[in-house]
Scaffold this active site. Sequence first.
Site, PDB file in Angstrom:
ATOM      1  N   ASP A  29       0.819  -1.211   0.000  1.00 47.49           N
ATOM      2  CA  ASP A  29       0.000   0.000   0.000  1.00 47.49           C
ATOM      3  C   ASP A  29       0.857   1.268   0.000  1.00 47.49           C
ATOM      4  OD1 ASP A  29      -2.061  -1.799   0.240  1.00 47.49           O
ATOM      5  OD2 ASP A  29      -2.933  -0.889   2.041  1.00 47.49           O
ATOM      6  N   ASP A  30       0.231   2.339  -0.444  1.00 41.83           N
ATOM      7  CA  ASP A  30       0.687   3.723  -0.244  1.00 41.83           C
ATOM      8  C   ASP A  30       1.717   4.236  -1.253  1.00 41.83           C
ATOM      9  OD1 ASP A  30      -0.991   3.526   1.884  1.00 41.83           O
ATOM     10  OD2 ASP A  30       0.511   3.848   3.430  1.00 41.83           O
ATOM     11  N   HIS A  65      -6.162   2.833  -3.961  1.00 36.24           N
ATOM     12  CA  HIS A  65      -6.115   3.072  -2.505  1.00 36.24           C
ATOM     13  C   HIS A  65      -6.601   4.485  -2.191  1.00 36.24           C
ATOM     14  CE1 HIS A  65      -5.001   2.009   1.509  1.00 36.24           C
ATOM     15  NE2 HIS A  65      -3.879   2.687   1.575  1.00 36.24           N
ATOM     16  N   HIS A 119      -6.075   9.337   0.405  1.00 37.73           N
ATOM     17  CA  HIS A 119      -5.864   8.543   1.618  1.00 37.73           C
ATOM     18  C   HIS A 119      -6.580   9.114   2.828  1.00 37.73           C
ATOM     19  CE1 HIS A 119      -3.775   5.848   4.426  1.00 37.73           C
ATOM     20  NE2 HIS A 119      -3.438   5.140   3.386  1.00 37.73           N
ATOM     21  N   HIS A 124       3.779  -2.386   3.113  1.00 32.57           N
ATOM     22  CA  HIS A 124       3.782  -1.024   2.596  1.00 32.57           C
ATOM     23  C   HIS A 124       4.963  -0.751   1.680  1.00 32.57           C
ATOM     24  CE1 HIS A 124       0.939  -0.804   5.921  1.00 32.57           C
ATOM     25  NE2 HIS A 124       0.366   0.122   5.184  1.00 32.57           N
TER      26      HIS A 124
HETATM   27 ZN   LIG Z   1      -2.635   3.203   3.268  1.00 31.01          ZN
END
Ligand SMILES: [Zn+2]
Length: 288
Positions: A110-111, A161, A165, A255
Amino acid sequence: MKITQYAFLLIMLVGCQTASTPKPQTDSQNLPEEMTSTQTKGSGNTYHGSKTNTATVDKDNPYWKNAETEIYKSAEELEAQENREQRSGNGYTTLRHGPVNKKEIALTFDDGPHPNFTPKLLTLLDQYKVKANFFVIGKMVDANPDLLKQIKQHGHLIGNHTFSHVTLTKIPIDQVLTEYQANNDIIKKTIGETPLFCRPPGGDHNAAVVQAAQSLGLTTTLWTDDPGDYANPGEGVILARLNQRLGNGGIILLHDGVDETLDVLKEFIPACQSAGYKFVTLDQWQKK
Ligand SMILES: [Zn+2]
């Protein structure tokens, strides 16, 4: 914490603040009950740097006021929520795990994309011939379009995602749609295809959020396993947590932006492969 990680946190904070500028105004007093009653966790909400900084956020902007604190759900909480929803017959579906009769695992990152980490992660995954799943943030794509192209070129699955955020259960549903659609749009513009999977920040979701995603063709994807790499607990701790929960159909939350994660994967991936596990992209499960 290492300098690169401070830099990452700074980028995330600046990014979130910048994202607040063009957001449509909403009236927090008129939010539906389901968007105002969700309980937040305590200090643990400083989750992988994506929490907005209350000292610098425009507190008069209701959009951010309602979404500034990330609501993080553990794997156990997600499983309990799924069980509750199934019992109540609400009827919405999420992807929380893969088939339990196959030795397959999905790695999710993620991210990103992140200039300091994504290239190293792609090299490492290539080294072990592993295909993974990247849930990218629209603002990060906007800043690093070539990295998204590289992720695609290396054969990994790209998921949504959200654009900036934020906690989706804390904003009106039209804003949830905007968050997912804006990210879909920039991903499509960058790599020519629209995602089929999405992940709400923190895993926090409700029926309305899942159905909004579904209306855009997105399957809400959660996880069975979260070793907490964002908190830098140390390689040994991350590895122990991964091994403890390792099992068929696991969806592992990691991540794209954590040094320790790269080092842990150098041990975890070959160990899993030796044990007969195969790493898959999520679309392989959906086709079955
Ligand atoms: Zn995230």
